[in-house]
Design a protein around this motif. Structure first.
Motif, PDB file in Angstrom:
ATOM      1  N   UNK A 188       0.997  -1.193  -0.009  1.00 44.32           N
ATOM      2  CA  UNK A 188      -0.181  -0.147  -0.110  1.00 44.32           C
ATOM      3  C   UNK A 188       0.864   1.268   0.142  1.00 44.32           C
ATOM      4  N   UNK A 189       1.999   1.397   0.824  1.00 48.38           N
ATOM      5  CA  UNK A 189       2.847   2.348   0.819  1.00 48.38           C
ATOM      6  C   UNK A 189       3.559   2.626  -0.480  1.00 48.38           C
ATOM      7  N   UNK A 190       3.900   1.332  -1.137  1.00 48.18           N
ATOM      8  CA  UNK A 190       4.360   1.470  -2.361  1.00 48.18           C
ATOM      9  C   UNK A 190       3.851   2.219  -3.576  1.00 48.18           C
ATOM     10  N   UNK A 191       2.598   1.898  -3.376  1.00 50.64           N
ATOM     11  CA  UNK A 191       1.364   2.425  -4.306  1.00 50.64           C
ATOM     12  C   UNK A 191       1.358   3.929  -4.143  1.00 50.64           C
ATOM     13  N   UNK A 192       1.042   4.359  -2.954  1.00 53.48           N
ATOM     14  CA  UNK A 192       1.156   5.833  -2.730  1.00 53.48           C
ATOM     15  C   UNK A 192       2.225   6.608  -3.032  1.00 53.48           C
ATOM     16  N   UNK A 193       3.321   6.088  -2.698  1.00 55.80           N
ATOM     17  CA  UNK A 193       4.680   6.783  -2.849  1.00 55.80           C
ATOM     18  C   UNK A 193       5.282   6.515  -4.046  1.00 55.80           C
ATOM     19  N   UNK A 194       4.935   5.574  -4.776  1.00 56.26           N
ATOM     20  CA  UNK A 194       5.981   5.228  -5.825  1.00 56.26           C
ATOM     21  C   UNK A 194       7.395   4.833  -5.438  1.00 56.26           C
ATOM     22  N   UNK A 195       7.630   4.417  -4.391  1.00 61.46           N
ATOM     23  CA  UNK A 195       8.846   3.704  -3.982  1.00 61.46           C
ATOM     24  C   UNK A 195       8.553   2.240  -4.085  1.00 61.46           C
ATOM     25  N   UNK A 196       9.742   1.693  -4.138  1.00 61.10           N
ATOM     26  CA  UNK A 196       9.544   0.037  -4.391  1.00 61.10           C
ATOM     27  C   UNK A 196       9.361  -0.545  -3.040  1.00 61.10           C
ATOM     28  N   UNK A 197       8.279  -1.481  -3.230  1.00 62.03           N
ATOM     29  CA  UNK A 197       7.983  -2.172  -2.010  1.00 62.03           C
ATOM     30  C   UNK A 197       9.197  -3.267  -1.576  1.00 62.03           C
ATOM     31  N   UNK A 198       9.430  -3.106  -0.111  1.00 61.79           N
ATOM     32  CA  UNK A 198      10.724  -3.592   0.211  1.00 61.79           C
ATOM     33  C   UNK A 198      10.309  -4.288   1.510  1.00 61.79           C
ATOM     34  N   UNK A 199      10.818  -5.511   1.654  1.00 62.29           N
ATOM     35  CA  UNK A 199      10.675  -6.433   2.781  1.00 62.29           C
ATOM     36  C   UNK A 199      12.060  -6.560   3.437  1.00 62.29           C
ATOM     37  N   UNK A 200      12.418  -5.906   4.707  1.00 58.13           N
ATOM     38  CA  UNK A 200      13.818  -6.001   5.136  1.00 58.13           C
ATOM     39  C   UNK A 200      13.939  -7.263   5.843  1.00 58.13           C
ATOM     40  N   UNK A 201      15.156  -7.897   5.856  1.00 58.27           N
ATOM     41  CA  UNK A 201      15.471  -9.252   6.537  1.00 58.27           C
ATOM     42  C   UNK A 201      16.150  -8.523   7.835  1.00 58.27           C
ATOM     43  N   UNK A 202      16.516  -9.814   8.756  1.00 54.63           N
ATOM     44  CA  UNK A 202      17.003  -9.718   9.949  1.00 54.63           C
ATOM     45  C   UNK A 202      18.727  -9.204   9.449  1.00 54.63           C
ATOM     46  N   UNK A 203      19.516  -8.683  10.343  1.00 56.99           N
ATOM     47  CA  UNK A 203      20.849  -8.392  10.086  1.00 56.99           C
ATOM     48  C   UNK A 203      21.519  -7.845  11.233  1.00 56.99           C
ATOM     49  N   UNK A 204      22.834  -7.683  11.069  1.00 58.48           N
ATOM     50  CA  UNK A 204      23.852  -7.288  12.101  1.00 58.48           C
ATOM     51  C   UNK A 204      24.372  -5.852  11.906  1.00 58.48           C
ATOM     52  N   UNK A 205      24.176  -4.973  12.805  1.00 60.89           N
ATOM     53  CA  UNK A 205      24.815  -3.630  12.621  1.00 60.89           C
ATOM     54  C   UNK A 205      25.778  -3.537  13.769  1.00 60.89           C
ATOM     55  N   UNK A 206      26.587  -2.512  13.797  1.00 61.32           N
ATOM     56  CA  UNK A 206      27.747  -2.532  14.757  1.00 61.32           C
ATOM     57  C   UNK A 206      27.843  -0.810  15.180  1.00 61.32           C
ATOM     58  N   UNK A 207      28.225  -0.662  16.307  1.00 63.92           N
ATOM     59  CA  UNK A 207      28.290   0.875  16.840  1.00 63.92           C
ATOM     60  C   UNK A 207      29.588   1.098  17.540  1.00 63.92           C
ATOM     61  N   UNK A 208      29.807   2.374  18.048  1.00 58.49           N
ATOM     62  CA  UNK A 208      30.678   2.909  18.630  1.00 58.49           C
ATOM     63  C   UNK A 208      30.520   4.203  19.621  1.00 58.49           C
ATOM     64  N   UNK A 209      30.718   4.244  20.764  1.00 56.41           N
ATOM     65  CA  UNK A 209      30.265   5.243  21.571  1.00 56.41           C
ATOM     66  C   UNK A 209      31.388   5.811  22.358  1.00 56.41           C
ATOM     67  N   UNK A 210      31.417   7.186  22.661  1.00 55.92           N
ATOM     68  CA  UNK A 210      32.463   7.608  23.405  1.00 55.92           C
ATOM     69  C   UNK A 210      31.429   8.920  24.410  1.00 55.92           C
ATOM     70  N   UNK A 211      31.619   8.479  25.742  1.00 57.64           N
ATOM     71  CA  UNK A 211      30.938   9.481  26.610  1.00 57.64           C
ATOM     72  C   UNK A 211      31.782   9.800  27.747  1.00 57.64           C
ATOM     73  N   UNK A 212      31.911  11.142  28.142  1.00 59.31           N
ATOM     74  CA  UNK A 212      32.619  11.692  29.374  1.00 59.31           C
ATOM     75  C   UNK A 212      31.439  12.577  30.212  1.00 59.31           C
TER      76      UNK A 212
END
Length: 257
Positions: A188-212
């Motif tokens: 429904x969103x793809x039809x309204x927006x003309x963006x491609x229909x997309x189904x995201x899969x599970x996956x792994x991301x990484x992060x870095x933080x620095x706090x003080x």
């Protein structure tokens, strides 16, 4: 008993995780019975296309008890807690969300809203002289994504006079339903927006933080913290995104009773 908390995926924002920053900064010197209050501001740039930077005030309340604790915008129960090992049940606020009107892209404005949620889970931490290692499994308890997030991370604290610096790093697995809710596009969103229909899969991301943070005296502290997340392929491949990372910065003050 001294009990420090590693930055987790839900919460600090700073996320994308506001919770991650507050728990990371303010529990290193938390002893049983300690209360702290404070406030600050978070600036966050998410990976969404033509998406405005988000600026959010953050009220902060922390409490460290023998069994119960409050950390920023989350709370939990110590199921097992020693100087070396801890197992906690936690509930926290996850700020990751998408508001169509905040994007300058006309197609993105036609997509559905993605809501922030609350996450509940179990976290294990191992504390040693060389740092803290943690692992956490959490799920969306409000049912927006019905997703699951697994976070594994490491942090180490350095003290320089009145300054404390806390670098941390980790990886985060997000389930298919979590990624698809925040970065997928249905028919429904793809039809309204003309963006491609997309189904995201599970996956792994990484992060870095620095706090003080800087101890003005025994009661007042100032803090500054940054969080960088390298997005997974499942997120980068979404028509909703235009960058491979998200970035957040927080600053403010804390008063300990």
């Amino acid at each position: 008993m001294n009990h420090s908390y590693l930055c987790s995926s839900h919460g600090l924002f700073l996320p994308a995780c506001v919770i991650s920053l507050t728990t990371l900064l303010f529990n290193n010197y938390a002893y049983a019975g300690d209360w702290s209050i404070g406030g600050g501001m978070v600036a966050e740039q998410l990976a969404y296309r033509d998406y405005d930077a988000q600026f959010m005030p953050i009220p902060i309340v922390t409490y460290q008890g023998e069994r119960f604790f409050i950390s920023g915008q989350g709370a939990g129960i110590h199921m097992f807690n020693t100087d070396t090992h801890s197992v906690d049940f936690t509930v926290s606020y996850s700020s990751l969300s998408f508001k169509p009107s905040d994007s300058d892209d006309l197609a993105m404005k036609k997509l559905d809203k993605r809501r922030a949620t609350a996450m509940a889970g179990v976290e294990y931490q191992y504390h040693a002289g060389w740092g803290t290692v943690s692992g956490e499994v959490a799920t969306d308890i409000l049912g927006y994504s019905n997703g699951v997030v697994i976070d594994v991370g490491y942090q180490y604290s350095f003290q320089f006079g009145k300054w404390q610096w806390v670098p941390s790093a980790g990886i985060k697995w997000q389930s298919r339903s979590f990624n698809d809710y925040y970065f997928g596009i249905n028919q429904q969103e793809a039809q309204r927006s003309n963006l491609h229909e997309y189904q995201a899969k599970s996956d792994i991301s990484s992060y870095l933080s620095l706090s003080s943070y800087y101890a003005i005296n025994d009661n007042w502290q100032l803090f500054l913290s940054g969080h960088y997340e390298q997005m997974s392929d499942a997120v980068k491949d979404s028509p909703m995104t235009e960058r491979a990372y998200s970035l957040s910065v927080a600053t403010g003050f804390l008063y300990k009773f």
